[in-house]
Design an enzyme around this catalytic site. Structure first.
Site, PDB file in Angstrom:
ATOM      1  N   GLU A  68      17.364  40.981  35.919  1.00  0.00           N
ATOM      2  CA  GLU A  68      17.522  40.644  37.346  1.00  0.00           C
ATOM      3  C   GLU A  68      16.231  40.890  38.129  1.00  0.00           C
ATOM      4  O   GLU A  68      15.931  40.181  39.081  1.00  0.00           O
ATOM      5  CB  GLU A  68      18.678  41.437  37.959  1.00  0.00           C
ATOM      6  CG  GLU A  68      20.028  40.946  37.487  1.00  0.00           C
ATOM      7  CD  GLU A  68      21.151  41.437  38.362  1.00  0.00           C
ATOM      8  OE1 GLU A  68      21.156  41.152  39.565  1.00  0.00           O
ATOM      9  OE2 GLU A  68      22.033  42.137  37.824  1.00  0.00           O
ATOM     10  N   ASN A 125      29.162  41.401  37.312  1.00  0.00           N
ATOM     11  CA  ASN A 125      29.044  41.129  35.869  1.00  0.00           C
ATOM     12  C   ASN A 125      28.527  42.430  35.273  1.00  0.00           C
ATOM     13  O   ASN A 125      27.331  42.722  35.368  1.00  0.00           O
ATOM     14  CB  ASN A 125      27.999  40.052  35.589  1.00  0.00           C
ATOM     15  CG  ASN A 125      28.443  38.643  35.917  1.00  0.00           C
ATOM     16  OD1 ASN A 125      28.850  37.884  35.050  1.00  0.00           O
ATOM     17  ND2 ASN A 125      28.338  38.269  37.186  1.00  0.00           N
ATOM     18  N   LYS A 145      21.707  40.022  47.396  1.00  0.00           N
ATOM     19  CA  LYS A 145      21.806  41.309  46.684  1.00  0.00           C
ATOM     20  C   LYS A 145      20.539  42.144  46.885  1.00  0.00           C
ATOM     21  O   LYS A 145      19.420  41.689  46.598  1.00  0.00           O
ATOM     22  CB  LYS A 145      22.035  41.030  45.201  1.00  0.00           C
ATOM     23  CG  LYS A 145      22.269  42.261  44.332  1.00  0.00           C
ATOM     24  CD  LYS A 145      22.608  41.799  42.908  1.00  0.00           C
ATOM     25  CE  LYS A 145      22.965  42.947  41.982  1.00  0.00           C
ATOM     26  NZ  LYS A 145      23.341  42.444  40.631  1.00  0.00           N
ATOM     27  N   GLU A 155      30.343  37.573  41.116  1.00  0.00           N
ATOM     28  CA  GLU A 155      28.872  37.382  41.191  1.00  0.00           C
ATOM     29  C   GLU A 155      28.471  36.201  40.284  1.00  0.00           C
ATOM     30  O   GLU A 155      29.000  36.060  39.183  1.00  0.00           O
ATOM     31  CB  GLU A 155      28.216  38.666  40.675  1.00  0.00           C
ATOM     32  CG  GLU A 155      26.702  38.612  40.515  1.00  0.00           C
ATOM     33  CD  GLU A 155      26.140  39.836  39.782  1.00  0.00           C
ATOM     34  OE1 GLU A 155      26.806  40.359  38.849  1.00  0.00           O
ATOM     35  OE2 GLU A 155      25.031  40.273  40.144  1.00  0.00           O
ATOM     36  N   ASN A 160      19.980  36.597  44.423  1.00  0.00           N
ATOM     37  CA  ASN A 160      21.346  36.687  43.909  1.00  0.00           C
ATOM     38  C   ASN A 160      22.215  36.801  45.157  1.00  0.00           C
ATOM     39  O   ASN A 160      22.218  37.840  45.821  1.00  0.00           O
ATOM     40  CB  ASN A 160      21.445  37.920  43.006  1.00  0.00           C
ATOM     41  CG  ASN A 160      22.771  38.014  42.278  1.00  0.00           C
ATOM     42  OD1 ASN A 160      23.756  37.387  42.676  1.00  0.00           O
ATOM     43  ND2 ASN A 160      22.804  38.815  41.229  1.00  0.00           N
ATOM     44  N   CYS A 195      27.715  43.453  42.894  1.00  0.00           N
ATOM     45  CA  CYS A 195      27.635  44.197  41.636  1.00  0.00           C
ATOM     46  C   CYS A 195      26.939  45.557  41.758  1.00  0.00           C
ATOM     47  O   CYS A 195      27.525  46.504  42.243  1.00  0.00           O
ATOM     48  CB  CYS A 195      27.006  43.350  40.547  1.00  0.00           C
ATOM     49  SG  CYS A 195      27.310  44.073  38.921  1.00  0.00           S
TER      50      CYS A 195
END
Ligand code: CDT
Length: 312
Positions: free
Chosen positions: A143, A194, A124, A47, A107, A169
């Site tokens: 995020e 991550n 994402k 990621e 993302n 993720c």
């Protein structure tokens, strides 16, 4: 004839805040050459693989934030990776921050085929963390501030001889992620992560981070009869420890290859995509055994319903 896709999971060690994209790309090119030497057809990177994990810092200046995003894919910074892959005849999956021409931030990850063409894109869906600065935390997880939830669903692409889906993720923790792809007959899910060792809202779970990482990916693989490849950005990045545990998981849920370090490291496995049918035609034959009428709450509600008898 079995359908063997030889997959390389390319774990990255930490990327410093001031490390250039050229440096990160050079590290990925080195892993890609190793992957080619070991006979791989597909290389999976983590990621946000081009930069440090920037959501750990609170920022207000739009220009400072946008500096972590790519306005085009491919672009001049990543071209060496695309050209090397095309020259070696390898596909790859790359996670990055996407800034669209109309100003949306995602993302994202792309799947690139052996001819260097982008054949799939994912944004994402599940964005963890928070939106505002929370100074009590040793590091932020912003995020929700920097990205919008993905708007492409969980597509599955016919590519590289198989049916391939992506997630990123935090998505791996949600069974819905894998099931939506399972319902499209997915044979391989590739994902990067991550994941900090320390989870400030519930530090009593810190010692379980590696366990939970493998637990969710192994469950997603088995319950949908799919190969899963999970790739970490690992190690101490700007004072924040990120878990490793990069692995390749068979459709039976077994880990068949796993990284041993927290640095740049490659693992490779010959994945027989036909093995998905061992599970998909038997214990998890969806057409035969699923009971969707009993699952309606999954799409009709967001939060938990705690009243008595709310089963449908
Ligand atoms: N990148 C990412 O999604 N990380 C989260 C960290 C835990 S939530 C703050 C994860 O699910 O691994």
């Amino acid at each position: 004839m079995p359908r063997i896709l030889t997959i390389a999971a390319a774990q990255l060690g930490p990327i410093a805040r001031d490390e250039s994209r050229a440096s990160a790309v050079a590290r990925m090119c080195a892993l890609m050459r190793q992957a080619s030497d070991r006979g791989a057809h597909l290389v999976v990177f983590p990621e946000l693989a081009l930069t440090t994990f920037f959501p750990r810092w609170y920022m207000e200046d739009p220009a400072a934030i946008d500096a972590y995003f790519e306005r085009q894919m491919p672009n001049a910074d990543v071209l060496p990776l695309f050209e090397l892959a095309r020259g070696l005849g390898l596909g790859f999956c790359l996670g990055y921050g996407e800034l669209t021409p109309d100003g949306h931030h995602f993302n994202a990850a792309v799947l690139v085929d052996a001819a260097g063409a982008i054949v799939g894109k994912y944004r994402k869906v599940h964005l963890p963390g928070h939106r505002e600065n929370e100074p009590w935390r040793p590091f932020q997880h912003l995020e929700k501030r920097y990205f919008e939830p993905g708007n492409l669903g969980f597509p599955v692409f016919e590519a590289l001889g198989g049916r391939i889906g992506m997630c990123i993720c935090n998505d791996r923790r949600w069974p819905e992620t894998f099931r939506v792809m399972g319902l499209q007959g997915v044979e391989l899910v590739v994902l990067g992560y991550n994941t900090p060792v320390h989870y400030p809202p519930a530090p009593e779970h810190d010692h379980l981070q590696d366990f939970h990482n493998h637990l969710v990916m192994q469950a997603g693989a088995y319950q949908n009869g799919t190969w899963v490849v999970g790739v970490a950005k690992a190690g101490r990045e700007e004072g924040c420890d990120l878990i490793g545990g990069t692995c390749i998981i068979a459709p039976t849920g077994e880990i068949v290859a796993q990284c041993a370090t927290l640095g740049d490291e490659l693992i490779v496995h010959d994945c027989d995509l036909d093995r998905c049918r061992e599970i998909q035609d038997n214990i998890f034959n969806f057409a035969l055994h699923r009971e969707p009428e009993s699952y309606r709450l999954i799409t009709e509600t967001k939060g938990a319903q705690r009243g008595p008898g709310t089963t449908s």
